[in-house]
Design an enzyme around this catalytic site. Structure first.
Site, PDB file in Angstrom:
ATOM      1  CG  PHE A 179       5.945 -17.330  -2.813  1.00 36.50           C
ATOM      2  CD1 PHE A 179       4.303 -16.892  -2.481  1.00 36.50           C
ATOM      3  CD2 PHE A 179       6.305 -18.513  -1.882  1.00 36.50           C
ATOM      4  CE1 PHE A 179       3.723 -17.219  -1.492  1.00 36.50           C
ATOM      5  CE2 PHE A 179       5.528 -19.181  -1.035  1.00 36.50           C
ATOM      6  CZ  PHE A 179       4.093 -18.321  -0.873  1.00 36.50           C
TER       7      PHE A 179
ATOM      8  CE1 TYR B 176      -0.976 -10.396   4.509  1.00 36.07           C
ATOM      9  CE2 TYR B 176       1.308 -10.380   5.033  1.00 36.07           C
ATOM     10  CZ  TYR B 176       0.309 -10.127   4.050  1.00 36.07           C
ATOM     11  OH  TYR B 176       1.007  -9.361   2.886  1.00 36.07           O
TER      12      TYR B 176
ATOM     13  CG  LEU C  98      -3.540  -5.493   4.097  1.00 29.09           C
ATOM     14  CD1 LEU C  98      -3.118  -6.556   2.697  1.00 29.09           C
ATOM     15  CD2 LEU C  98      -2.556  -5.834   5.173  1.00 29.09           C
ATOM     16  CB  THR C  99      -8.938  -4.407   5.529  1.00 28.83           C
ATOM     17  OG1 THR C  99      -8.142  -4.224   6.460  1.00 28.83           O
ATOM     18  CG2 THR C  99     -10.182  -5.465   5.913  1.00 28.83           C
TER      19      THR C  99
ATOM     20  CB  VAL D  88      -0.929  -0.090   1.370  1.00 29.12           C
ATOM     21  CG1 VAL D  88      -1.708   1.318   1.493  1.00 29.12           C
ATOM     22  CG2 VAL D  88      -1.834  -1.463   1.185  1.00 29.12           C
TER      23      VAL D  88
ATOM     24  NE  ARG E  86      -0.696   0.421   9.861  1.00 32.61           N
ATOM     25  CZ  ARG E  86       0.378   0.011   8.949  1.00 32.61           C
ATOM     26  NH1 ARG E  86      -0.058  -0.170   7.686  1.00 32.61           N
ATOM     27  NH2 ARG E  86       1.354  -0.327   9.516  1.00 32.61           N
ATOM     28  NE  ARG E  87      -5.647   7.548   3.443  1.00 33.44           N
ATOM     29  CZ  ARG E  87      -5.847   8.220   2.205  1.00 33.44           C
ATOM     30  NH1 ARG E  87      -6.429   7.997   1.160  1.00 33.44           N
ATOM     31  NH2 ARG E  87      -4.670   9.298   2.188  1.00 33.44           N
TER      32      ARG E  87
ATOM     33  CD  GLU F 162       6.380  -4.832   9.674  1.00 32.25           C
ATOM     34  OE1 GLU F 162       6.548  -4.385  10.588  1.00 32.25           O
ATOM     35  OE2 GLU F 162       5.340  -4.067   9.070  1.00 32.25           O
TER      36      GLU F 162
HETATM   37  C1  COA Z   1       1.408  -3.871   5.567  1.00 29.95           C
HETATM   38  C2  COA Z   1       0.641  -2.962   4.679  1.00 29.95           C
HETATM   39  C3  COA Z   1       0.235  -3.906   3.430  1.00 29.95           C
HETATM   40  C4  COA Z   1      -0.750  -2.543   5.392  1.00 29.95           C
HETATM   41  O1  COA Z   1      -1.438  -1.993   4.484  1.00 29.95           O
HETATM   42  P1  COA Z   1      -2.714  -0.956   5.096  1.00 29.95           P
HETATM   43  O2  COA Z   1      -3.460  -0.818   4.103  1.00 29.95           O
HETATM   44  O3  COA Z   1      -2.186   0.118   6.032  1.00 29.95           O
HETATM   45  O4  COA Z   1      -3.550  -2.094   6.055  1.00 29.95           O
HETATM   46  P2  COA Z   1      -5.106  -1.950   6.743  1.00 29.95           P
HETATM   47  O5  COA Z   1      -5.251  -0.224   6.821  1.00 29.95           O
HETATM   48  O6  COA Z   1      -5.984  -2.546   5.860  1.00 29.95           O
HETATM   49  O7  COA Z   1      -4.780  -2.334   8.167  1.00 29.95           O
HETATM   50  C5  COA Z   1      -5.579  -3.121   8.702  1.00 29.95           C
HETATM   51  C6  COA Z   1      -5.171  -3.501  10.314  1.00 29.95           C
HETATM   52  O8  COA Z   1      -3.977  -4.022  10.080  1.00 29.95           O
HETATM   53  C7  COA Z   1      -3.087  -3.341  11.340  1.00 29.95           C
HETATM   54  N1  COA Z   1      -1.877  -3.458  10.271  1.00 29.95           N
HETATM   55  C8  COA Z   1      -1.697  -3.375   8.845  1.00 29.95           C
HETATM   56  N2  COA Z   1      -0.014  -3.450   8.805  1.00 29.95           N
HETATM   57  C9  COA Z   1       0.198  -3.469  10.138  1.00 29.95           C
HETATM   58  C10 COA Z   1       1.571  -3.605  10.378  1.00 29.95           C
HETATM   59  N3  COA Z   1       2.720  -3.534   9.471  1.00 29.95           N
HETATM   60  N4  COA Z   1       1.807  -3.415  11.684  1.00 29.95           N
HETATM   61  C11 COA Z   1       1.089  -3.367  12.507  1.00 29.95           C
HETATM   62  N5  COA Z   1      -0.350  -3.436  12.438  1.00 29.95           N
HETATM   63  C12 COA Z   1      -0.451  -3.377  10.956  1.00 29.95           C
HETATM   64  C13 COA Z   1      -3.727  -1.880  10.963  1.00 29.95           C
HETATM   65  O9  COA Z   1      -3.007  -1.176  12.029  1.00 29.95           O
HETATM   66  C14 COA Z   1      -5.170  -2.063  10.819  1.00 29.95           C
HETATM   67  O10 COA Z   1      -5.635  -2.345  12.254  1.00 29.95           O
HETATM   68  P3  COA Z   1      -7.082  -1.835  12.889  1.00 29.95           P
HETATM   69  O11 COA Z   1      -7.952  -2.628  12.091  1.00 29.95           O
HETATM   70  O12 COA Z   1      -6.967  -2.566  14.533  1.00 29.95           O
HETATM   71  O13 COA Z   1      -6.905  -0.317  12.776  1.00 29.95           O
HETATM   72  C15 COA Z   1       1.163  -1.725   4.260  1.00 29.95           C
HETATM   73  O14 COA Z   1       1.704  -1.007   5.555  1.00 29.95           O
HETATM   74  C16 COA Z   1       2.533  -1.809   3.442  1.00 29.95           C
HETATM   75  O15 COA Z   1       2.322  -1.455   2.407  1.00 29.95           O
HETATM   76  N6  COA Z   1       3.629  -2.094   4.208  1.00 29.95           N
HETATM   77  C17 COA Z   1       5.088  -2.016   3.381  1.00 29.95           C
HETATM   78  C18 COA Z   1       5.054  -3.284   2.527  1.00 29.95           C
HETATM   79  C19 COA Z   1       4.711  -4.855   3.242  1.00 29.95           C
HETATM   80  O16 COA Z   1       5.165  -4.817   4.328  1.00 29.95           O
HETATM   81  N7  COA Z   1       3.982  -5.326   2.474  1.00 29.95           N
HETATM   82  C20 COA Z   1       3.522  -6.857   2.921  1.00 29.95           C
HETATM   83  C21 COA Z   1       4.199  -8.078   2.279  1.00 29.95           C
HETATM   84  S1  COA Z   1       4.001  -9.523   2.726  1.00 29.95           S
END
Ligand code: COA
Length: 408
Positions: free
Chosen positions: A408, A123, A94-95, A84, A90-91, A119
């Protein structure tokens, strides 16, 4: 979220998708690299979230198969390319992507999905449970003698990239069918791995590929050399990226080969099973120092009954599982599992449960590498019938500890 559209990308949108996928990892794709990457459209299935026609979040999945206890296998999408943009975190994007993916998987009858997590905090909320672990380890070659004498011997051959493209996928496919927790590697995965671009080498050599064959037994190791001279003393490191084999003697010979490459002070292994038998072949096993022990493959039962019927069980038994699934409520309920080494039947029931657990914990236990008793001790599984945990662990345990070597 209302003005967000989620859909697969077209070939024209693929470069934008790749850019958006890399930015969350802090990577900007160079123009030169984009020329290569643009040819990869179709390597995996894509999903993107568009805001005003611009991609702000990505996801996707590889078409993979997962080897299960009892050496059955199941189609299992390997979730990838999740990111994202930092401007949109955090909008709930991902969800929204996870919701769309899992609804689609469920709709088309998938039993399970898998992923590797950047991290470990991300998931679990979507029902994925950590199912296999990996260890990175290193050893100084001065302390790398085996207890008995073992010569790698004949049957070893260094092969170039072109040859590797023909030979490695075949050998890997044989090994993964006999390795619980391993996934198949689609063609697009191999092309990128064997391309071995300079930016992926971290200053080390190109990949060397050594193949070991003895009759039907086969294996290979892919490794790089990190050159280093300490004054006049050779002090390089062999970095073993992959080492897989169809059987233990071939694995031992490949280990021995890697430990004996001349001019190396150290050999490091990127991904070993925690219980790699090679530790017990070393004369001084403590010298193999673990540098990482962490989660690797995460498993998400998409359809509990299908998932439980797809694998085999170490001993015959009957269990009633009450499964909680907040993200995919259609999965929730009680299941009677009647299963053994020859097959499994799983159906919904109203009977009293033996164990109560969430779908993520079921994902963790699914490949037989995480004990339900440990999960219960951590407060993650509830034993409703005395003795059920022990019975469940006997059934779910795998003779071969699950391990996945594929990134992967
Ligand atoms: C991880 C990532 C995809 C999360 O996307 P996002 O759109 O911010 O996630 P969401 O807004 O849908 O979050 C859903 C919930 O998960 C939590 N969450 C998501 N990512 C998190 C993280 N890295 N650490 C802690 N909590 C996290 C949010 O706080 C939220 O919690 P809530 O429902 O209690 O408020 C984004 O931060 C990202 O792109 N990170 C860098 C790349 C990465 O790590 N990708 C994953 C590869 S496996």
């Amino acid at each position: 979220m209302s003005d967000i559209e989620i859909r697969p990308v077209t070939a024209e949108e693929w470069p934008d998708y790749l850019r958006a996928e890399h930015i969350p990892f802090g990577i900007q794709i160079s123009d030169e690299e984009m020329k290569v990457q643009s040819q990869r459209y179709g390597a995996w299935n894509t999903l993107a979230a568009f805001e005003d026609g611009r991609i702000v979040a990505t996801a996707g999945d590889w078409d993979m198969r997962l080897t299960l206890p009892g050496f059955t296998e199941v189609h299992a999408p390997g979730v990838t390319a999740v990111g994202v943009l930092p401007t949109h975190r955090r909008r709930g994007l991902l969800t929204a992507l996870m919701r769309r993916q899992l609804d689609e998987y469920r709709g088309r009858g998938e039993a399970v999905a898998t992923l590797l997590a950047a991290e470990s905090v991300i998931y679990g909320r979507f029902g994925y449970g950590w199912a296999t672990a990996h260890m990175a380890a290193e050893i100084d070659t001065a302390h790398a003698r085996f207890v008995g004498r073992l010569e790698p011997g004949a049957g070893l051959e260094l092969i170039d990239k072109n040859e590797a493209a023909k030979v490695l996928p075949q050998i890997f496919d044989e090994t993964r069918r006999n390795q619980v927790g391993e996934v198949s590697r689609p063609g697009g995965w191999w092309t990128e791995f064997l391309r071995d671009p300079e930016w992926a080498r971290d200053g080390d050599s190109e990949l060397f590929h050594v193949v070991c064959r003895d009759g039907a037994a086969a294996g290979y190791a892919s490794y790089r050399i990190k050159q280093h001279w300490d004054g006049a003393l050779a002090s390089s490191t062999a970095r073993v990226i992959h080492l897989v084999a169809t059987d233990a003697p071939t694995r031992a010979r490949l280990w021995r080969y890697c430990l004996d490459v001349d001019l190396m002070a150290r050999v490091s292994f990127e991904n070993l099973p925690l219980d790699d038998p090679m530790r017990w072949m070393l004369r001084d096993p403590r010298r193999l120092r673990a540098t990482i022990v962490a989660d690797w493959l995460w498993v998400r039962p998409v359809d509990v009954a299908r998932a439980l019927e797809a694998r085999r069980y170490r001993v015959a038994g009957r269990l009633v599982l009450e499964v909680v699934d907040a993200f995919l409520p259609e999965n929730e309920g009680r299941y009677e599992l009647d299963a053994g080494p020859d097959g499994a039947h799983c159906r919904r029931t109203n009977a009293a449960p033996d164990l109560r657990l969430s779908v993520a914990e079921l994902g963790s236990a699914y490949l037989g590498g995480v004990s339900l008793a440990s999960l219960a001790a951590a407060g993650r599984v509830e034993e409703c019938t005395a003795g059920a945990l022990g019975r469940a662990d006997l059934m779910f345990g795998s003779d071969i500890p699950p391990w996945c070597s594929t990134d992967f």
